[in-house]
Design an enzyme around this catalytic site. Structure first.
Site, PDB file in Angstrom:
ATOM      1  N   ARG A 115       2.668   6.170   1.180  1.00 33.13           N
ATOM      2  CA  ARG A 115       3.845   6.204   2.054  1.00 33.13           C
ATOM      3  C   ARG A 115       3.952   7.440   2.931  1.00 33.13           C
ATOM      4  NH1 ARG A 115       4.740   3.693  -2.596  1.00 33.13           N
ATOM      5  NH2 ARG A 115       5.837   1.691  -2.528  1.00 33.13           N
ATOM      6  N   HIS A 140       0.840   2.147   3.602  1.00 32.86           N
ATOM      7  CA  HIS A 140      -0.528   1.627   3.722  1.00 32.86           C
ATOM      8  C   HIS A 140      -0.946   1.287   5.155  1.00 32.86           C
ATOM      9  CE1 HIS A 140      -0.821   1.831  -0.523  1.00 32.86           C
ATOM     10  NE2 HIS A 140      -0.403   0.630  -0.859  1.00 32.86           N
ATOM     11  N   HIS A 214      -8.052  -0.252  -2.699  1.00 32.43           N
ATOM     12  CA  HIS A 214      -6.887  -0.694  -3.475  1.00 32.43           C
ATOM     13  C   HIS A 214      -7.255  -1.818  -4.458  1.00 32.43           C
ATOM     14  CE1 HIS A 214      -2.706  -1.302  -4.392  1.00 32.43           C
ATOM     15  NE2 HIS A 214      -2.275  -0.558  -3.396  1.00 32.43           N
ATOM     16  N   ASP A 286       3.831   4.116 -10.837  1.00 33.44           N
ATOM     17  CA  ASP A 286       3.479   3.961  -9.423  1.00 33.44           C
ATOM     18  C   ASP A 286       3.560   5.374  -8.844  1.00 33.44           C
ATOM     19  OD1 ASP A 286       2.899   3.069  -6.925  1.00 33.44           O
ATOM     20  OD2 ASP A 286       4.679   1.819  -6.680  1.00 33.44           O
ATOM     21  N   GLU A 351      -5.896   4.458  -7.202  1.00 39.22           N
ATOM     22  CA  GLU A 351      -6.169   4.680  -5.780  1.00 39.22           C
ATOM     23  C   GLU A 351      -6.419   6.168  -5.566  1.00 39.22           C
ATOM     24  OE1 GLU A 351      -2.597   2.765  -3.892  1.00 39.22           O
ATOM     25  OE2 GLU A 351      -2.492   2.002  -5.939  1.00 39.22           O
TER      26      GLU A 351
HETATM   27  C1  BGC Z   1       2.017   1.448  -3.994  1.00 41.09           C
HETATM   28  C2  BGC Z   1       2.948   0.429  -4.585  1.00 41.09           C
HETATM   29  C3  BGC Z   1       2.742  -0.875  -3.864  1.00 41.09           C
HETATM   30  C4  BGC Z   1       1.289  -1.280  -4.028  1.00 41.09           C
HETATM   31  C5  BGC Z   1       0.971  -2.533  -3.272  1.00 41.09           C
HETATM   32  C6  BGC Z   1       0.634   0.979  -4.215  1.00 41.09           C
HETATM   33  O1  BGC Z   1      -0.263   1.888  -3.663  1.00 41.09           O
HETATM   34  O2  BGC Z   1       2.233   2.727  -4.495  1.00 41.09           O
HETATM   35  O3  BGC Z   1       4.280   0.833  -4.481  1.00 41.09           O
HETATM   36  O4  BGC Z   1       3.571  -1.872  -4.381  1.00 41.09           O
HETATM   37  O5  BGC Z   1       0.458  -0.259  -3.558  1.00 41.09           O
HETATM   38  O6  BGC Z   1       1.363  -2.430  -1.968  1.00 41.09           O
END
Ligand code: BGC
Length: 386
Positions: A115, A140, A214, A286, A351
């Protein structure tokens, strides 16, 4: 197709051509050989481009499938402790599945993984505005991030394995980010059952960049229940606590005495439901972990293990952080490969990345890339059993 050891350019080119000609001769059929790369159609991207699925097989029989749509790793087939192959990543059988709606399953994420607060950052006294696509924040890379782009793909020779090279040009101001960016990613499947991902990128204007892959892992097999009994070790003494919109406060907090202490391996589910504000803010794990890492050498980031299948995943990276995401927002509505539903906590993501919201956080390692500099990242996902 067996590879010769030579590494000069001509040999590399000859190899690529040999692969390509074999591909057209074999029309996508698997090549019966110790290690190989084959190509077959995978569907059509929203822009009308035909995309392919590349199947990389190593000498041990491990298989990795990658599409040039989003640079997505669609399958990773690795043996369990009895030698039985199983697919340990979530994904879809064709590109239509990814287009319809994918929470970034297996994708290459950019320009900025995770983010950026309120979709704004300032660089060289200029404020840039990005898409707000996750509550009040940018996530993303925006509406059409690198995960939704068609990459130029070509098979390459790599030492000790087979590789796929992917290239992408991201135009100046695409998704609001400055600079023409040239991105190059090489996926290599090596004969010691490792998937190595090497990223490089250059820009013609100062910009921000944070790339990751991812993949959603389930070491018992994709779509086979939760990962709560699988164990996790993360080589991090600190993490970056988040607010309720998942933006870090900017501090590097100790994991000691919290449910974020994964320094010793334990089940992912052991503490996930504890009454803890951070677990509440993330709806589970997360969070970005600050790897015990000095400099930018390759360091052990995390190790996951399934007591049921004996599969072990060991992640090493040159990045300063890793996001542990425990599939908190999976809800069974994504029906993946072979018609399997992906339920809450049905996977974990590791990630490897720079810290979320770094462009707005002065104390975090910089994510600015300037003309003349080369962005570099290496991450290795190594599979074994015990
Ligand atoms: C984020 C999550 C998100 C997921 C899928 C992760 O990298 O931190 O909050 O829901 O990706 O978008």
């Amino acid at each position: 197709m067996t590879f010769r050891k030579s590494t000069n350019d001509r040999a590399r080119q000859a190899f690529a051509l040999a692969v390509l000609s074999t591909l057209s001769l074999a029309a996508g059929a698997a090549i019966a050989a110790p290690d190989s790369i084959t190509q077959k159609p995978f569907g059509t991207a929203p822009g009308g481009q035909k995309v392919s699925l590349y199947t990389l097989t190593n000498r041990s029989g491990m298989v990795v499938k990658i599409t040039n749509y989003g640079g997505i790793v669609t399958s990773i087939l690795v043996p369990d402790r009895n030698g039985k192959l199983g697919d340990v990543v979530l994904g879809y059988d064709n590109v239509a599945g990814y287009i319809k709606g994918s929470p970034y399953f297996g994708a290459l994420v950019g320009r900025y993984a995770n983010r950026i607060a309120k979709g704004k950052f300032t660089l060289n006294n200029k404020t840039y505005t990005l898409a707000v696509n996750n509550g009040v924040n940018h996530l993303h890379g925006g509406k059409i991030g690198f995960d939704k782009k068609v990459w130029m793909a070509s098979p390459v020779r790599v030492s000790n394995g087979v590789g796929l090279s992917l290239n992408l040009h991201s135009a100046d101001m695409e998704e609001g980010y400055p600079g023409n960016l040239a991105v190059h990613v090489v996926y290599s499947l090596t004969n010691d059952n490792a998937l190595k991902i090497v990223y490089t990128a250059t820009t013609d204007k100062a910009t921000v960049l944070n790339l990751t892959n991812h993949s959603y892992f389930n070491l018992n097999g994709a779509g086979s229940g939760t990962v709560l009994d699988q164990t996790m070790m993360i080589n991090a003494s600190r993490y970056t606590p988040i607010d309720k919109t998942s933006i870090p406060f900017g501090l590097l907090a100790p994991v000691a005495g919290t449910p974020f202490d994964f320094r010793r391996p334990h089940a992912i589910g052991a503490r996930i439901n504890m009454a803890n504000l951070q677990l509440k803010n993330g709806a589970g794990y997360d969070h970005n972990f600050v790897l015990n890492h000095t400099g930018n050498s390759l360091v052990l980031a995390a190790r996951a293990y399934s007591p049921k299948t004996g599969r072990v995943l060991t992640v090493s990276t040159t990045e300063p952080g890793v996001q542990l995401y425990t599939g908190n927002f999976l809800d069974g509505t994504n029906i993946g490969k072979g018609g399997k539903a992906y339920n809450k906590r049905g996977a974990f993501c590791l990630e490897t990345q720079h810290f979320p919201d770094s462009p707005n956080q002065k104390a975090f390692p910089t994510t600015t890339l300037r003309p003349g500099q080369v962005y570099r990242q290496t991450t290795i996902d190594k599979f074994s059993t015990r």
